[in-house]
Design a protein around this motif. Structure first.
Motif, PDB file in Angstrom:
ATOM      1  N   GLU A  66       0.869  -1.167  -0.008  1.00 45.29           N
ATOM      2  CA  GLU A  66      -0.047   0.154   0.024  1.00 45.29           C
ATOM      3  C   GLU A  66       0.732   1.382   0.072  1.00 45.29           C
ATOM      4  O   GLU A  66       0.664   2.409   0.828  1.00 45.29           O
ATOM      5  CB  GLU A  66      -0.841   0.147   1.298  1.00 45.29           C
ATOM      6  CG  GLU A  66      -1.960  -1.117   1.265  1.00 45.29           C
ATOM      7  CD  GLU A  66      -2.724  -1.264   2.486  1.00 45.29           C
ATOM      8  OE1 GLU A  66      -3.283  -0.365   2.695  1.00 45.29           O
ATOM      9  OE2 GLU A  66      -2.932  -2.227   3.193  1.00 45.29           O
ATOM     10  N   PHE A 114       2.036   2.854  -2.989  1.00 44.13           N
ATOM     11  CA  PHE A 114       2.305   3.412  -4.186  1.00 44.13           C
ATOM     12  C   PHE A 114       0.913   3.963  -4.967  1.00 44.13           C
ATOM     13  O   PHE A 114      -0.221   3.778  -4.113  1.00 44.13           O
ATOM     14  CB  PHE A 114       2.974   2.354  -5.264  1.00 44.13           C
ATOM     15  CG  PHE A 114       1.685   1.259  -5.272  1.00 44.13           C
ATOM     16  CD1 PHE A 114       0.779   1.093  -6.094  1.00 44.13           C
ATOM     17  CD2 PHE A 114       2.208  -0.026  -4.636  1.00 44.13           C
ATOM     18  CE1 PHE A 114       0.089  -0.080  -6.347  1.00 44.13           C
ATOM     19  CE2 PHE A 114       1.444  -1.026  -4.701  1.00 44.13           C
ATOM     20  CZ  PHE A 114       0.205  -1.157  -5.682  1.00 44.13           C
ATOM     21  N   GLU A 143      -1.407   4.526  -8.547  1.00 40.79           N
ATOM     22  CA  GLU A 143      -1.426   4.186 -10.040  1.00 40.79           C
ATOM     23  C   GLU A 143      -2.004   5.307 -10.767  1.00 40.79           C
ATOM     24  O   GLU A 143      -3.059   5.802 -10.280  1.00 40.79           O
ATOM     25  CB  GLU A 143      -2.189   3.010 -10.359  1.00 40.79           C
ATOM     26  CG  GLU A 143      -1.423   1.608  -9.639  1.00 40.79           C
ATOM     27  CD  GLU A 143      -1.888   0.258  -9.942  1.00 40.79           C
ATOM     28  OE1 GLU A 143      -1.273  -0.424 -11.121  1.00 40.79           O
ATOM     29  OE2 GLU A 143      -2.920   0.072  -9.483  1.00 40.79           O
ATOM     30  N   THR A 167      -5.784   4.331  -8.817  1.00 40.03           N
ATOM     31  CA  THR A 167      -5.745   3.760  -7.482  1.00 40.03           C
ATOM     32  C   THR A 167      -4.695   4.558  -6.513  1.00 40.03           C
ATOM     33  O   THR A 167      -3.883   5.246  -7.077  1.00 40.03           O
ATOM     34  CB  THR A 167      -5.372   2.348  -7.183  1.00 40.03           C
ATOM     35  OG1 THR A 167      -4.030   2.088  -7.705  1.00 40.03           O
ATOM     36  CG2 THR A 167      -6.205   1.535  -8.249  1.00 40.03           C
ATOM     37  N   LYS A 168      -5.124   4.893  -5.156  1.00 39.33           N
ATOM     38  CA  LYS A 168      -4.266   5.104  -4.303  1.00 39.33           C
ATOM     39  C   LYS A 168      -4.410   4.555  -2.894  1.00 39.33           C
ATOM     40  O   LYS A 168      -5.858   4.228  -2.759  1.00 39.33           O
ATOM     41  CB  LYS A 168      -4.290   6.750  -4.073  1.00 39.33           C
ATOM     42  CG  LYS A 168      -5.633   7.237  -3.558  1.00 39.33           C
ATOM     43  CD  LYS A 168      -5.357   8.887  -3.596  1.00 39.33           C
ATOM     44  CE  LYS A 168      -6.631   9.395  -2.836  1.00 39.33           C
ATOM     45  NZ  LYS A 168      -6.675  10.935  -2.473  1.00 39.33           N
ATOM     46  N   ALA A 179       9.093   5.677 -10.156  1.00 35.76           N
ATOM     47  CA  ALA A 179       7.878   5.220 -10.916  1.00 35.76           C
ATOM     48  C   ALA A 179       8.474   3.926 -11.954  1.00 35.76           C
ATOM     49  O   ALA A 179       9.642   4.073 -12.491  1.00 35.76           O
ATOM     50  CB  ALA A 179       7.254   6.339 -11.721  1.00 35.76           C
ATOM     51  N   ALA A 181       3.875   0.485 -17.283  1.00 34.42           N
ATOM     52  CA  ALA A 181       3.079  -0.833 -17.115  1.00 34.42           C
ATOM     53  C   ALA A 181       3.810  -2.161 -17.397  1.00 34.42           C
ATOM     54  O   ALA A 181       3.432  -3.289 -16.855  1.00 34.42           O
ATOM     55  CB  ALA A 181       1.818  -0.495 -18.097  1.00 34.42           C
ATOM     56  N   LYS A 235      -0.082   3.730 -18.427  1.00 35.88           N
ATOM     57  CA  LYS A 235      -0.347   3.657 -17.198  1.00 35.88           C
ATOM     58  C   LYS A 235       1.000   3.479 -16.191  1.00 35.88           C
ATOM     59  O   LYS A 235       2.127   3.032 -17.042  1.00 35.88           O
ATOM     60  CB  LYS A 235      -1.163   2.464 -16.818  1.00 35.88           C
ATOM     61  CG  LYS A 235      -2.518   2.784 -17.505  1.00 35.88           C
ATOM     62  CD  LYS A 235      -3.514   1.669 -17.122  1.00 35.88           C
ATOM     63  CE  LYS A 235      -4.791   1.648 -17.822  1.00 35.88           C
ATOM     64  NZ  LYS A 235      -5.890   0.402 -17.663  1.00 35.88           N
ATOM     65  N   LYS A 258       2.956   2.896 -12.258  1.00 36.68           N
ATOM     66  CA  LYS A 258       2.942   3.013 -10.824  1.00 36.68           C
ATOM     67  C   LYS A 258       3.946   3.636 -10.191  1.00 36.68           C
ATOM     68  O   LYS A 258       5.025   3.632 -10.451  1.00 36.68           O
ATOM     69  CB  LYS A 258       3.179   1.488 -10.358  1.00 36.68           C
ATOM     70  CG  LYS A 258       3.124   1.061  -8.994  1.00 36.68           C
ATOM     71  CD  LYS A 258       3.351  -0.349  -8.588  1.00 36.68           C
ATOM     72  CE  LYS A 258       2.238  -1.431  -9.018  1.00 36.68           C
ATOM     73  NZ  LYS A 258       2.603  -2.550  -8.560  1.00 36.68           N
ATOM     74  N   TYR A 272       5.778   4.974  -6.841  1.00 37.30           N
ATOM     75  CA  TYR A 272       5.754   4.711  -5.233  1.00 37.30           C
ATOM     76  C   TYR A 272       6.181   5.850  -4.520  1.00 37.30           C
ATOM     77  O   TYR A 272       6.629   6.893  -4.616  1.00 37.30           O
ATOM     78  CB  TYR A 272       7.283   3.872  -4.913  1.00 37.30           C
ATOM     79  CG  TYR A 272       7.086   2.428  -5.757  1.00 37.30           C
ATOM     80  CD1 TYR A 272       6.224   1.436  -5.005  1.00 37.30           C
ATOM     81  CD2 TYR A 272       7.295   2.179  -6.987  1.00 37.30           C
ATOM     82  CE1 TYR A 272       6.067   0.200  -5.485  1.00 37.30           C
ATOM     83  CE2 TYR A 272       7.198   0.940  -7.551  1.00 37.30           C
ATOM     84  CZ  TYR A 272       6.592  -0.225  -6.818  1.00 37.30           C
ATOM     85  OH  TYR A 272       6.109  -1.375  -7.293  1.00 37.30           O
TER      86      TYR A 272
END
Length: 419
Positions: A313, A315, A317, A327-328, A362, A365, A396, A398, A400
């Motif tokens: 939990e 990161f 997106e 998402t967060k 980061a 994808a 996309k 992710k 951190y």
């Protein structure tokens, strides 16, 4: 109190990073220089010693070409002050000119962890639009990789004094003491201006002092081990390993410092790279102001707070194509906005801190790294604002967290024998 809306004022989010060095330059630099560079260099070391006695004298000396960058460094870093006091600073005083621009390499500090070059610049033209694009450093004919950190644009039209800081991840071998530095400037009317300054070091390079610690600390079930402490003239390095069994991702060791038996305290480096390695790899180094020239039987390590969040939990997106936050974590109470090629954050202040980098690591994808390019930071009475920018990418990603205010332990003290 309600959060700020998502459309955080654009001018705040896009404000360029203004560090203490440039702030002091802008506020303190006189419009005219009344002492020449040649005279300044003759009295360099003797005048620097007066900094310890009178801040007023220091502020006046800082306005003399060739002194300003070093005086500022002495004022904000006790390790640099020790270097000057101990005659480890090496004066070079070599000048080169091209296309109306003159550079003087005033001096150098070198050890196996880094090299710091102090220089001043003057020109026959208005320098307010002069940009330093790149700096290359060569040992003999071989270029030193990794690049140095520097201020690329000065805010003043007048002569300025600055520095280039090279920090080495591995101990640097001085196979030769003959170097050259190549400055690549750009000015709108003059175009590209390249100036090369050769120089040679005369002093013996100080040997690193290594202390094996192997002290494991348990903070609410999350463990880390201080494996060793390495001291050099430019910095004190604390090597740390995180326990693989930890259930939380440790993000930061806040307000870390070392203190000797006589109360001599050295804190983290505030104007420069303070972290070596990636904390998410489980092995990293925290860099502090040096106490190399102070010997004692023991060393106390002080940690103001350890901040961590649950693993998995840690990161967010985002989609740079649609400019959406996908998402967060539920606990993340920041306002987050995806910009053209970055992520803007508004975070409620938790103390008197005026800026912070929150998201700069980061992956795309496909799992490849998304390169971080720049950050801009500002604040007001209630919020910290940050915009973290990445390379061009419309997919996309992710990203951190590299900081979130969630202390799992505070006011940690460790006594480490020096022998």
């Amino acid at each position: 109190m309600s959060k700020l809306p998502i459309d955080v004022p654009k001018e705040k989010l896009q404000q360029i990073r203004i560090d203490m060095f440039r702030k002091v330059q802008r506020e303190k630099r006189a419009k005219k220089r009344i002492v020449s560079v040649a005279i300044a260099s003759l009295f360099c070391l003797s005048l620097l010693f007066s900094i310890r006695v009178s801040p007023t004298i220091a502020s006046h000396i800082a306005k003399i070409p060739g002194f300003e960058a070093l005086v500022l460094a002495v004022g904000r870093d006790k390790g640099i002050k020790d270097i000057v006091d101990s005659d480890y600073y090496e004066e070079i005083n070599v000048k080169q000119s091209k296309n109306g621009l003159s550079l003087t390499l005033q001096g150098v500090i070198g050890d196996n962890t880094g090299l710091v070059l102090y220089y001043d610049a003057d020109a026959t033209f208005d320098m307010s639009k002069l940009h330093l694009e790149k700096v290359q450093l060569f040992q003999g004919d071989e270029e030193i990789k990794g690049g140095g950190s520097f201020t690329n644009k000065q805010s003043s039209q007048t002569p300025f004094s600055s520095s280039v800081n090279y920090s080495f991840s591995e101990p640097f071998a001085y196979t030769s003491k003959n170097f050259k530095v190549v400055f690549h400037f750009y000015e709108k009317d003059k175009g590209n201006i390249e100036i090369t300054i050769p120089f040679s070091l005369q002093n013996e390079i100080a040997k690193e002092k290594i202390i094996t610690a192997n002290r494991t600390v348990d903070v609410n079930g999350q463990k880390f081990t201080i494996t060793q402490i390495r001291r050099s003239p430019l910095r004190t390095a604390i090597d740390i390993e995180l326990d693989k069994a930890n259930t939380m991702q440790i993000l930061e060791f806040e307000d870390i410092a070392v203190e000797t038996e006589n109360g001599e305290r050295r804190e983290g480096i505030k104007y420069g790279l303070s972290l070596g390695g990636d904390i998410r790899d489980g092995k990293f180094t925290l860099k502090l102001q040096s106490n190399y020239f102070h010997d004692s039987d023991s060393l106390k390590i002080l940690i103001g707070a350890v901040h961590a969040v649950p693993k998995g939990e840690d990161f967010i997106e985002v989609d740079f194509g649609t400019k959406e936050v996908l998402t967060k974590p539920d606990y993340l109470d920041w306002d987050i906005f995806v910009t053209q090629q970055g992520v803007a954050v508004a975070a409620k202040k938790w103390d008197d801190r005026t800026r912070h980098s929150f998201l700069n690591n980061a992956v795309k994808a496909d799992g490849s790294k998304l390169k971080y390019t720049s950050g801009s930071f500002s604040d007001d009475e209630q919020y910290l604002y940050a915009t973290e920018n990445f390379e061009n990418y419309d997919g996309k990603a992710k990203i951190y967290l590299n900081y979130y205010f969630n202390p799992i332990g505070k006011n940690i003290e460790l006594n480490i024998p020096m022998q």
